[in-house]
Design an enzyme around this catalytic site. Structure first.
Site, PDB file in Angstrom:
ATOM      1  CG  ASN A 174       0.674  -7.243 -38.559  1.00 26.55           C
ATOM      2  OD1 ASN A 174      -0.375  -7.856 -38.380  1.00 26.55           O
ATOM      3  ND2 ASN A 174       1.822  -7.862 -38.820  1.00 26.55           N
ATOM      4  CD1 TRP A 175      -3.487  -3.441 -34.468  1.00 22.59           C
ATOM      5  CD2 TRP A 175      -5.641  -3.760 -35.009  1.00 22.59           C
ATOM      6  NE1 TRP A 175      -4.088  -2.209 -34.528  1.00 22.59           N
ATOM      7  CE2 TRP A 175      -5.408  -2.369 -34.859  1.00 22.59           C
ATOM      8  CE3 TRP A 175      -6.919  -4.184 -35.346  1.00 22.59           C
ATOM      9  CZ2 TRP A 175      -6.420  -1.413 -35.038  1.00 22.59           C
ATOM     10  CZ3 TRP A 175      -7.924  -3.243 -35.517  1.00 22.59           C
ATOM     11  CH2 TRP A 175      -7.673  -1.873 -35.361  1.00 22.59           C
ATOM     12  CE  LYS A 176       3.235  -8.479 -35.627  1.00 23.86           C
ATOM     13  NZ  LYS A 176       4.620  -8.738 -35.334  1.00 23.86           N
ATOM     14  CG  HIS A 219       4.292 -10.968 -41.015  1.00 24.57           C
ATOM     15  ND1 HIS A 219       4.991 -11.548 -39.986  1.00 24.57           N
ATOM     16  CD2 HIS A 219       4.245  -9.643 -40.747  1.00 24.57           C
ATOM     17  CE1 HIS A 219       5.343 -10.610 -39.117  1.00 24.57           C
ATOM     18  NE2 HIS A 219       4.902  -9.443 -39.553  1.00 24.57           N
ATOM     19  CD  GLU A 224       7.356  -6.402 -41.279  1.00 24.33           C
ATOM     20  OE1 GLU A 224       6.904  -5.551 -40.510  1.00 24.33           O
ATOM     21  OE2 GLU A 224       6.892  -7.548 -41.364  1.00 24.33           O
ATOM     22  CB  SER A 274      11.029  -2.451 -33.068  1.00 27.26           C
ATOM     23  OG  SER A 274      11.088  -3.824 -32.775  1.00 27.26           O
TER      24      SER A 274
HETATM   25  P1  PGA Z   1       6.625  -4.881 -34.619  1.00 26.44           P
HETATM   26  O1  PGA Z   1       5.924  -5.784 -35.726  1.00 26.44           O
HETATM   27  O2  PGA Z   1       6.317  -3.443 -34.957  1.00 26.44           O
HETATM   28  O3  PGA Z   1       6.004  -5.301 -33.328  1.00 26.44           O
HETATM   29  O4  PGA Z   1       8.086  -5.149 -34.684  1.00 26.44           O
HETATM   30  C1  PGA Z   1       6.034  -5.476 -37.095  1.00 26.44           C
HETATM   31  C2  PGA Z   1       5.510  -6.615 -37.908  1.00 26.44           C
HETATM   32  O5  PGA Z   1       5.738  -7.776 -37.527  1.00 26.44           O
HETATM   33  O6  PGA Z   1       4.846  -6.417 -38.933  1.00 26.44           O
END
Ligand code: PGA
Length: 259
Positions: free
Chosen positions: A26-28, A104, A170, A216
């Site tokens: 997930n590159w956001k 999300h 999550e 994370s």
């Molecule tokens: P993160 O993000 O691995 O940086 O915690 C996960 C996500 O938000 O999908």
């Protein structure tokens, strides 16, 4: 079926026969990581593990053109119309997406996405043939009140769980490196939540529905999380932006598959 059951003479049952591992990047709101589009980069699909990247809308086409399996980070439930700044599931499909993230926690928090809206998104995605990954998870407040199970149950309650979808658990407090004032999410804890989530699925979908862990995940903890019986992959944010870290997580997943 559980490990140890023989499905054919001497072939022991493995959960991977029902649920392929899925490692999702997930590159956001970040640019495509350096080298990701090159041949042989760790973001390319493998034969035994599903690897999917979620770029910004602007980068989807290029990623899909070079052969990456891509998904949209969001899609609107309506098929078209007056929705400034939005994108429909059909448009995502047409530019090469196979997957879409729904609900999300960052979108629930900053764009007010409700469980009702997420259920509509999932239905719209399924309608056009996109595979939804529905994100659920409790906040730290929920957990302090021991309401984590009630929260995920509520988040799942409007979804048609008999459909072909993936769930990403999550815990909100564990995303983006977590919070130094809070404990890190543990694999044992997450396994308990995944097992609970699986128990909420219709009986005939429990074996094949994938439940990813997100929050994370990084090379240092990926083995512990991915080794859990009910964790079928990861939705990875920060660590997925670093090809060295991402390739290491994929390598760990492959090792577990072979073991
Ligand atoms: P993160 O993000 O691995 O940086 O915690 C996960 C996500 O938000 O999908």
């Amino acid at each position: 079926m559980k490990a140890g059951i023989l499905i054919h003479d001497s072939i022991p049952y493995s959960r991977y026969m029902s649920r392929r591992l899925l490692i999702a990047a997930n590159w956001k709101m970040n640019v495509v990581p350096t080298g990701a589009l090159e041949k042989g980069s760790p973001y390319h699909p493998l034969s035994d593990i599903d690897i999917v990247v979620f770029p910004t809308f602007l980068d989807i086409l290029e990623c899909s053109t070079v052969g990456l399996m891509v998904g949209g980070q969001y899609g609107h439930p309506e098929s078209q119309g007056a929705h400034t700044g939005d994108i429909s599931m059909a448009i995502l499909k047409n530019i090469g997406c196979r997957y879409v993230l729904c609900g999300h926690s960052e979108r629930r928090a900053s764009h007010g996405e409700t469980d009702e809206f997420v259920a509509e998104q999932v239905a719209a995605a399924l309608e056009v043939g996109l595979h939804p990954i529905v994100c659920i998870g409790e906040t730290w407040e929920d957990r302090k009140k021991k309401k984590e199970k009630a929260k995920v149950e509520e988040q799942l309650s409007l979804l048609s769980l008999g459909s072909d979808l993936t769930i990403a658990y999550e815990p909100v407090w564990a995303i983006s490196g977590g919070d130094p004032d809070k404990p890190a999410a543990t694999a044992d804890d997450s396994q308990q939540m995944h097992e609970f989530i699986r128990s909420l699925l219709p009986k005939d979908r429990q074996e094949q529905t994938r439940i990813l862990y997100g929050g994370s995940m990084k090379p240092e903890n990926a083995r512990e999380f991915l080794n859990q019986e009910d964790i079928d992959g990861g939705l990875i944010g920060g660590a997925s932006l670093d090809p060295k870290k991402f390739v290491e997580i994929v390598r760990i997943a492959e090792e577990l598959l072979m073991s």
